[in-house]
Motif scaffolding. Sequence first.
Motif, PDB file in Angstrom:
ATOM      1  N   ASN A 153      10.384  -2.276  -3.650  1.00 53.65           N
ATOM      2  CA  ASN A 153       9.394  -1.366  -3.078  1.00 53.65           C
ATOM      3  C   ASN A 153       8.415  -2.210  -2.256  1.00 53.65           C
ATOM      4  OD1 ASN A 153       7.104   0.294  -2.618  1.00 53.65           O
ATOM      5  ND2 ASN A 153       7.620   1.559  -4.401  1.00 53.65           N
ATOM      6  N   THR A 154       8.674  -2.322  -0.976  1.00 54.41           N
ATOM      7  CA  THR A 154       7.905  -3.258  -0.151  1.00 54.41           C
ATOM      8  C   THR A 154       6.440  -2.856  -0.036  1.00 54.41           C
ATOM      9  OG1 THR A 154       8.626  -2.071   1.833  1.00 54.41           O
ATOM     10  CG2 THR A 154       9.897  -4.000   1.183  1.00 54.41           C
ATOM     11  N   ARG A 155       6.169  -1.546  -0.030  1.00 50.63           N
ATOM     12  CA  ARG A 155       4.772  -1.099   0.076  1.00 50.63           C
ATOM     13  C   ARG A 155       3.985  -1.538  -1.148  1.00 50.63           C
ATOM     14  NH1 ARG A 155       2.059   3.310  -1.869  1.00 50.63           N
ATOM     15  NH2 ARG A 155       3.999   4.212  -2.672  1.00 50.63           N
ATOM     16  N   MET A 156       4.536  -1.260  -2.345  1.00 44.68           N
ATOM     17  CA  MET A 156       3.814  -1.594  -3.562  1.00 44.68           C
ATOM     18  C   MET A 156       3.825  -3.098  -3.842  1.00 44.68           C
ATOM     19  SD  MET A 156       2.440   1.141  -4.510  1.00 44.68           S
ATOM     20  CE  MET A 156       1.797   0.573  -6.082  1.00 44.68           C
ATOM     21  N   SER A 157       4.908  -3.767  -3.491  1.00 51.03           N
ATOM     22  CA  SER A 157       4.945  -5.215  -3.690  1.00 51.03           C
ATOM     23  C   SER A 157       3.911  -5.914  -2.810  1.00 51.03           C
ATOM     24  CB  SER A 157       6.350  -5.751  -3.391  1.00 51.03           C
ATOM     25  OG  SER A 157       7.283  -5.251  -4.322  1.00 51.03           O
ATOM     26  N   ALA A 158       3.690  -5.373  -1.605  1.00 47.30           N
ATOM     27  CA  ALA A 158       2.663  -5.942  -0.732  1.00 47.30           C
ATOM     28  C   ALA A 158       1.272  -5.760  -1.331  1.00 47.30           C
ATOM     29  CB  ALA A 158       2.728  -5.284   0.650  1.00 47.30           C
ATOM     30  N   LEU A 159       1.074  -4.664  -2.060  1.00 44.78           N
ATOM     31  CA  LEU A 159      -0.233  -4.412  -2.684  1.00 44.78           C
ATOM     32  C   LEU A 159      -0.439  -5.222  -3.956  1.00 44.78           C
ATOM     33  CD1 LEU A 159      -0.462  -0.521  -2.327  1.00 44.78           C
ATOM     34  CD2 LEU A 159      -1.906  -2.205  -1.174  1.00 44.78           C
ATOM     35  N   TYR A 186       9.034  -3.850  -9.708  1.00 49.12           N
ATOM     36  CA  TYR A 186       9.812  -3.213  -8.639  1.00 49.12           C
ATOM     37  C   TYR A 186      11.137  -3.934  -8.423  1.00 49.12           C
ATOM     38  CZ  TYR A 186       5.518  -0.689  -7.926  1.00 49.12           C
ATOM     39  OH  TYR A 186       4.425   0.108  -8.128  1.00 49.12           O
TER      40      TYR A 186
END
Length: 467
Positions: free
Chosen positions: A305-311, A318
């Motif tokens: 999950n790139t969005r959540m991993s970035a956060l 993930y």
Amino acid sequence: MAVFETENLLLTSKSARTLYYDYAAAMPIYDFHNHLDPGKIAGRHRFRNLTEAWLNGDHYKWRALRWLGVDEAYITGEAPDKIKFLTWAKAVPAMAGNPLYHWTHLELERHFGIRERLSEDNAEEVWNVCNERLRDDDSLTAAGILERFDVRVACTTDDPADSLAAHRTIRDKGEIRTKVVPTFRPDRILDIRRPDFAAYLEQLGAAAGVGIDSLPGLLKAIEARAQAFHEQGCRLSDHGFGELPYEPADEKTAGDIFARALAGGDISEKEVRQYQTFMMLKLGELYHARGWTMQLHIGAIRNNNTRMSALLGKDAGYDSILDFHLARSLNGLLNALDAEDRLPQTIVYTLFPAQYDMIATTIGNFQGGGVRGKLQLGSAWWFHDQKEGMRQQLKALSSIGLVSTFVGMLTDSRSFLSFPRHEYFRRVLCGLFGAWIEEGELPADYEYVGEMIRDICFRNAEAYFGI
């Protein structure tokens, strides 16, 4: 409030109960792979509350809460610790069938003496009782928990560039009964396409006292750090792979690839595999020379999950199972080391359980050399360290290899409260062997079977790792 009975949990026959209570339950723990913080052990860290001790860093619990639609603020976000715990307690009744339901109640009972089922109805009381115990009870400090659960050996997971200062403190003080030793995890040395690869090599070189401007310099630094780890009691290495690489290359080819990576150049997928294969063979030789065990954790596809991993960063829950072919690369790597009689003791873990039978047949190709169970099918890992996953791994090992030589379970955890997972495994183990007795597949000779159970719970690991 209703009680959750754990006395006969997973022990569905008289034979299972006899094996567990007469042979398995009292065995010490040999936790040869975990992600515990050695600094907290060295400092006898006292947890400020139950959320810090139990929820922080536990991606199993985080994933379950997300499945229920809980907002991230109450999982890893800015919500107060008490609110995070109350959120967790409210969610637990919805986890029937998930190992978290069993783990939660085992951990509450074994650490805090709480036998009631956790829910929002008793969450406030549980919060207060547990926090009082954490505040006042020395056996619930980071080091105290190890001693209370009779953990004889705990192997943390450490980067080669780590100073090992916490491990030196533990050894120098000599106050902790548990042997706490590092494990050599050189993933960042192998991850040649990471943007910070060159910066990491500077850290590694500084730790080793070696300038790393070429492949020979890297190998020299690795040798120096391995010796430093060995002096602190290290006898295991560990590697994490998605797909296991095996693309042989000579030293010149690997050196050219390394030089280009160090300069920030482009590296192809094939070149990554070539470099990693060359390094794995060099590392395997190093481990063999020192009498270490090599662990291969294979099959995770991470940070999907790139969005959540970035956060939130890595290790935030993930990751999932990678399906891929392994037989040729695993046989190739093991054979290349064995051909030079430099194959170390090796444990192969997979996150893809369809590979259990294949791995069992593969490691059977390289047994011997005077070592009982020299190559191991690793315990059910990560998503599979639950009843059905453990049974599947044990059945594959017993059907194709010899389960009597198995070195057993580990926590693979960042939580100091997770040691009841050894109890959970032992219950599953005794349940399986008990069923074999009840079904006539093993004799009802409890001393014979029970001694085998004791071997798997502790004694095989003690002999195998030699720490």
